[in-house]
Design a protein around this motif. Structure first.
Motif, PDB file in Angstrom:
ATOM      1  N   UNK A  64       0.559  -0.924   0.434  1.00  0.00           N
ATOM      2  CA  UNK A  64      -0.127   0.328   0.170  1.00  0.00           C
ATOM      3  C   UNK A  64       1.228   1.408   0.186  1.00  0.00           C
ATOM      4  N   UNK A  65       1.681   1.193  -0.624  1.00  0.00           N
ATOM      5  CA  UNK A  65       3.000   2.516  -0.947  1.00  0.00           C
ATOM      6  C   UNK A  65       2.462   3.838  -0.520  1.00  0.00           C
ATOM      7  N   UNK A  66       2.498   4.307   0.726  1.00  0.00           N
ATOM      8  CA  UNK A  66       1.126   5.397   0.112  1.00  0.00           C
ATOM      9  C   UNK A  66       2.001   6.246   1.969  1.00  0.00           C
ATOM     10  N   UNK A  67       1.850   7.110   2.046  1.00  0.00           N
ATOM     11  CA  UNK A  67       1.236   8.064   3.728  1.00  0.00           C
ATOM     12  C   UNK A  67       1.000   6.710   4.426  1.00  0.00           C
ATOM     13  N   UNK A  68       0.231   5.672   4.081  1.00  0.00           N
ATOM     14  CA  UNK A  68      -0.698   4.666   4.972  1.00  0.00           C
ATOM     15  C   UNK A  68      -0.027   3.265   4.800  1.00  0.00           C
ATOM     16  N   UNK A  69       0.958   3.250   4.231  1.00  0.00           N
ATOM     17  CA  UNK A  69       1.208   1.909   3.903  1.00  0.00           C
ATOM     18  C   UNK A  69       3.137   2.263   3.981  1.00  0.00           C
ATOM     19  N   UNK A  70       3.846   0.971   2.884  1.00  0.00           N
ATOM     20  CA  UNK A  70       5.148   1.225   4.039  1.00  0.00           C
ATOM     21  C   UNK A  70       5.854   0.994   2.149  1.00  0.00           C
ATOM     22  N   UNK A  71       7.299   1.169   2.649  1.00  0.00           N
ATOM     23  CA  UNK A  71       8.032   0.549   1.487  1.00  0.00           C
ATOM     24  C   UNK A  71       8.829  -0.206   1.527  1.00  0.00           C
ATOM     25  N   UNK A  72       9.011  -0.937   0.629  1.00  0.00           N
ATOM     26  CA  UNK A  72       9.606  -2.154   0.849  1.00  0.00           C
ATOM     27  C   UNK A  72      10.851  -1.917   0.052  1.00  0.00           C
ATOM     28  N   UNK A  73      11.074  -1.330  -1.358  1.00  0.00           N
ATOM     29  CA  UNK A  73      11.878  -1.069  -1.769  1.00  0.00           C
ATOM     30  C   UNK A  73      12.621  -0.201  -3.122  1.00  0.00           C
ATOM     31  N   UNK A  74      13.609   0.281  -3.048  1.00  0.00           N
ATOM     32  CA  UNK A  74      13.561   1.586  -3.748  1.00  0.00           C
ATOM     33  C   UNK A  74      15.241   0.423  -4.961  1.00  0.00           C
TER      34      UNK A  74
END
Length: 251
Positions: A64-74
């Motif tokens: 849920x890539x956003x302020x409400x989710x998380x970042x896994x990889x860039x």
């Protein structure tokens, strides 16, 4: 992003999954960057790359890539080196952005926030929202490929085009948690690399069709998208995300 048009990926089953004690040379192998040592070496590689055409092409994956989710990889593709690098934000967290280069003392955050270093994204809004909300990264120097495509159209500019991400979308039977599995599955590694590997070709195609006036509009609208993504009431979901920038449909 759809991976159907990308071929000749040079990552195999022996690709390292950890970057402990990696040198800059070892980073060429495409391993997952998951230590401060490797991150420092990567910043050395990224800093000082040519700016015309852009050298850095970026995309993010998360739950849920956003302020409400998380970042896994860039994932970041460096055009002069013709190499993609996968940064494990799930493991590194804030160290991704605060680890300094041993050569210049600069950080990845410094590079992302530099207005003189162009960074190419396809629809920067959710990526910017996540980076700003979770790590206080204020992107600058962004060139948004989605806006470049819109600017070069010979048909109406009412709505933007997206890039298919069906492979892991829950509504199509997928699960974004796969980006947090460690060791990272090889097919996920390949997907992430392919995701950014195609971006330089898209940039070259659309840039070759841009007039000077539209190039300036794309630059301004890209900056506006970043600013909007950092506002308290930004919502990265909904039909409004498909609308062209104000006034573009009349041009």
């Amino acid at each position: 992003m759809s991976t159907s048009s990308v071929q000749n990926l040079n990552i195999g089953p022996n690709t390292p999954t950890s970057s402990e004690n990696m040198s800059a040379l070892a980073l060429d192998s495409g391993g997952l960057i998951d230590t401060a040592t490797a991150m420092s070496s990567l910043v050395d590689i990224l800093d000082g790359q040519p700016t015309t055409p852009p050298s850095l092409y970026i995309d993010l994956e998360g739950v849920k890539l956003s302020r409400h989710g998380t970042i896994s990889l860039l994932q970041i593709y460096v055009l002069p080196r013709r190499q993609a690098y996968l940064i494990d934000i799930h493991i590194l967290g804030e160290k991704t952005f605060s680890t300094s280069s041993l050569t210049t003392g600069r950080t990845f955050k410094d590079i992302l926030e530099s207005s003189t270093i162009p960074k190419v994204f396809f629809d920067v809004r959710r990526d910017s929202d996540a980076l700003y909300s979770h790590f206080q990264v204020r992107l600058a120097g962004v060139q948004d490929l989605q806006l470049m495509e819109l600017a070069t159209r010979s048909f109406p500019r009412r709505v933007v085009c997206g890039l298919a991400r069906r492979l892991f979308a829950p509504q199509h039977g997928g699960n974004y948690q796969v980006f947090n599995e460690r060791p990272l599955p090889e097919e996920i590694r390949q997907y992430c690399v392919q995701d950014v590997q195609v971006l330089p070709r898209l940039w070259a195609y659309y840039y070759g069709k841009l007039t000077k006036a539209w190039e300036e509009r794309v630059r301004d609208a890209s900056r506006d998208r970043v600013a909007l993504s950092q506002t308290p009431d930004f919502n990265g979901e909904g039909q409004h995300m498909a609308l062209a920038p104000d006034g573009w449909s009349q041009l």
